[in-house]
Design a protein around this motif. Structure first.
Motif, PDB file in Angstrom:
ATOM      1  N   PRO A  56      69.591  55.217  50.287  1.00 45.80           N
ATOM      2  CA  PRO A  56      68.212  55.338  50.762  1.00 45.80           C
ATOM      3  C   PRO A  56      67.549  56.659  50.388  1.00 45.80           C
ATOM      4  N   ARG A  57      68.328  57.744  50.408  1.00 49.65           N
ATOM      5  CA  ARG A  57      67.745  59.044  50.076  1.00 49.65           C
ATOM      6  C   ARG A  57      67.263  59.082  48.633  1.00 49.65           C
ATOM      7  N   SER A  60      64.246  56.798  48.052  1.00 44.33           N
ATOM      8  CA  SER A  60      63.038  57.410  48.591  1.00 44.33           C
ATOM      9  C   SER A  60      62.489  58.463  47.631  1.00 44.33           C
ATOM     10  N   ARG A  64      58.959  58.322  45.494  1.00 49.83           N
ATOM     11  CA  ARG A  64      58.019  59.434  45.599  1.00 49.83           C
ATOM     12  C   ARG A  64      57.676  59.973  44.207  1.00 49.83           C
ATOM     13  N   TYR A 178      56.243  61.647  55.878  1.00 52.14           N
ATOM     14  CA  TYR A 178      56.691  60.264  56.023  1.00 52.14           C
ATOM     15  C   TYR A 178      55.852  59.555  57.073  1.00 52.14           C
ATOM     16  N   ARG A 181      58.330  55.330  61.644  1.00 52.87           N
ATOM     17  CA  ARG A 181      59.001  54.048  61.426  1.00 52.87           C
ATOM     18  C   ARG A 181      58.257  52.887  62.070  1.00 52.87           C
ATOM     19  N   THR A 236      65.096  49.923  54.007  1.00 46.97           N
ATOM     20  CA  THR A 236      65.821  50.928  53.217  1.00 46.97           C
ATOM     21  C   THR A 236      65.204  52.309  53.402  1.00 46.97           C
ATOM     22  N   LEU A 237      63.876  52.383  53.348  1.00 48.94           N
ATOM     23  CA  LEU A 237      63.209  53.672  53.504  1.00 48.94           C
ATOM     24  C   LEU A 237      63.334  54.193  54.936  1.00 48.94           C
ATOM     25  N   ASP A 238      63.362  53.279  55.920  1.00 50.58           N
ATOM     26  CA  ASP A 238      63.525  53.707  57.315  1.00 50.58           C
ATOM     27  C   ASP A 238      64.890  54.353  57.541  1.00 50.58           C
ATOM     28  N   TYR A 240      66.241  56.492  55.744  1.00 50.38           N
ATOM     29  CA  TYR A 240      66.214  57.900  55.341  1.00 50.38           C
ATOM     30  C   TYR A 240      65.183  58.711  56.112  1.00 50.38           C
ATOM     31  N   ILE A 243      58.544  55.539  55.301  1.00 52.03           N
ATOM     32  CA  ILE A 243      57.821  55.375  54.046  1.00 52.03           C
ATOM     33  C   ILE A 243      57.166  56.700  53.675  1.00 52.03           C
ATOM     34  N   PRO A 244      57.474  57.262  52.502  1.00 53.15           N
ATOM     35  CA  PRO A 244      56.822  58.516  52.094  1.00 53.15           C
ATOM     36  C   PRO A 244      55.312  58.338  51.966  1.00 53.15           C
TER      37      PRO A 244
END
Length: 396
Positions: A56-57, A60, A64, A178, A181, A236-238, A240, A243-244
Motif C-alpha cells: 500500500p505504501r 500510494s 501520487r 490525505y 478514511r 488499499t490506500l486506506d 497506508y 486517498i492522497p
C-alpha cells in the motif's frame, strides 16, 4: 484444363476479415487492454521486488507521482485531439511551481491568494501560446519549443538557480495530505452510484432512440467489475493513510474533462477540429477560438500540476518539470490518442500516465540505470505511435 481456383478465394478473403475483427476488438476494448497491461506490469515488478512493489505504501507513492503527469495529460489530450502539440508544459509547470514557492515562502502570501494568482498566470501563458499558434499562424511545435526554453530561462532567473524552501504547511498539504478514511469510503460509494446511474441512463437513452442495447449481463458485469476496482483501490490506500490529495484532484479533473469531452458542444468541436479543420470552419465554428480555449486549459493544468509538484516536494526547484512534456505526450499516445488528431479519451491518457509512472517506479525499485529507463520509455512511446499508424493505415 483450367484449374479451379474457387476454393482458394475464401482463404484469401479470410485473412483480411480476421485482421479486421482483431482491429475492431482492439478498438472496442482498447482501455481493457491497457488495464491488462498495467496489471501485467504490476505483476512483473511485484514478482521481481518480492512483493514490495504492491505494498500500500508504494502504490500510494506511485499514484501520487502519477498525479502530476496525469494533470498535464488531461490538458494535453485535448491539444493533441485538436491536431496541435505543446512542448512547453514541463517548463511552464516548473515556472508556475517556482512562482507559487516564491509567493508562499519568500513573500508569505496566504494560500488563498497564491493559488488563484498562479492559476491565472497559467491561463495567461496558455492564451499566449494559443494566440501565437492560431491567430499568428506560428506552428504550435515551434511555439512550444520556444516556450520550453523561455519558461525554463525565466524560472532560473527568478529563483537564481536555487531551491525555494520551505513552503508553508497548508501549502504542503496539497501535495502530501490525505483524505480522511471515512470521506474516502463515502467517495467510493458516490463513484459507484454515479457509474451505475450513468450506465442505466445510457441504456435508457439507447432504447429511447431505438439504438442497439447491450445485453443486461454485459452492463451488469461492467458495473460490478468497476465497483470491485473502486473499492479495492480505496481499501488499499486506506491501509497506508487514505486517498492522497493529489490523486483526489486528478480524479476530479478526470470527471470534469471527460464530461467536457463527451457531454458538451465544446467537446464535440474539439474532436471536429482535429478530424477536419476546414470542414469545421466552413460549418460556422470559430476554430481559432476553440484552439485558443484548448491552450488556455493546457496552461491551467500546468498551473495545477506546478502547485501540486511544489507542495509534494515542499519546495520550488529550478529543475521541476524537466521532461514533463514528454511524459504527458507519451501518456496520451499510450492511452490511445491519435497523433493525427480527432480521436482520444481523457481516461485513456490517465491510464497511459499510470503505465509511465509504473515503469518509472518499478525500475527505480530494481535500481535499473537511468539510461535503461529512458530507453524503455522511448521504445514504448514509439510502439504506441506505430500501433496507431498501422491501425489507421489498415482501415483505408
Amino acid at each position: 484444363m483450367t484449374p479451379d481456383l474457387s476454393s482458394a478465394r475464401p482463404a484469401t478473403a479470410a485473412s483480411p476479415a480476421g485482421a479486421d475483427r482483431i482491429r475492431q476488438w482492439f478498438a472496442r476494448y482498447k482501455i481493457l487492454a491497457l488495464l491488462i497491461a498495467v496489471a501485467l506490469i504490476w505483476l512483473f515488478f511485484g514478482v521481481l521486488t518480492h512483493g514490495a512493489f504492491a505494498t500500500p505504501r508504494n502504490l500510494s507513492n506511485l499514484l501520487r507521482q502519477m498525479a502530476i503527469s496525469g494533470m498535464l495529460a488531461c490538458g494535453m489530450v485535448f491539444v493533441i485531439i485538436a491536431g496541435e502539440i505543446d512542448l512547453s508544459v514541463g517548463s511552464l509547470l516548473g515556472l508556475l511551481g517556482g512562482v507559487a514557492a516564491i509567493l508562499d515562502a519568500n513573500r508569505n502570501w496566504p494560500i488563498e491568494a497564491t493559488i488563484p494568482v498562479v492559476l491565472a498566470l497559467g491561463v495567461v501563458a496558455g492564451l499566449v501560446n494559443g494566440w501565437l499558434s492560431t491567430y499568428r499562424r506560428v506552428p504550435s511545435f515551434i511555439v512550444g519549443l520556444g516556450g520550453m526554453l523561455a519558461y525554463r530561462g525565466i524560472l532560473l532567473g527568478i529563483t537564481g538557480g536555487s531551491t525555494i524552501a520551505p513552503v508553508s504547511d497548508r501549502f504542503v498539504f496539497l501535495g502530501q495530505g490525505y483524505l480522511p478514511r471515512l470521506a474516502g469510503n463515502a467517495l467510493a460509494l458516490l463513484l459507484f452510484a454515479v457509474l451505475a446511474f450513468v450506465t442505466v441512463r445510457a441504456r435508457s437513452n439507447r432504447r429511447r432512440y431505438e439504438l442497439p442495447v447491450p445485453p443486461l449481463w454485459q452492463d451488469a458485469t461492467k458495473i460490478v467489475g468497476a465497483g470491485a476496482v473502486i473499492f479495492a483501490f480505496v481499501a488499499t490506500l486506506d491501509d497506508y493513510g487514505g486517498i492522497p490529495v493529489p490523486v483526489l484532484l486528478v480524479l476530479l479533473m478526470l470527471g470534469i474533462f471527460t464530461w467536457v469531452a463527451t457531454q458538451t458542444v465544446f467537446g464535440r468541436r474539439i474532436y471536429s477540429v482535429g478530424s477536419n479543420l476546414e470542414a469545421t470552419r466552413l460549418s460556422g465554428v470559430d476554430t481559432n477560438r476553440v484552439k485558443l480555449a484548448i491552450f488556455a486549459l493546457m496552461g491551467l493544468m500546468c498551473a495545477f500540476a506546478g502547485i501540486v509538484n511544489t507542495a509534494r516536494l515542499a519546495a520550488g526547484s529550478p529543475s521541476a518539470g524537466n521532461m514533463g512534456e514528454l511524459d504527458a505526450i507519451a501518456a496520451c499516445f499510450i492511452g490511445g490518442t491519435s497523433m493525427r488528431g480527432g480521436s482520444g479519451t481523457v481516461y485513456g491518457a490517465l491510464i497511459g500516465a499510470l503505465v509511465m509512472a509504473s515503469l518509472d517506479n518499478g525500475m527505480s525499485m530494481l535500481d535499473v540505470d537511468a539510461y535503461w529507463q529512458m530507453i524503455a520509455k522511448g521504445a514504448i512511446l514509439v510502439v504506441a505511435v506505430w500501433i496507431d499508424v498501422v491501425s489507421r493505415t489498415n482501415r483505408r
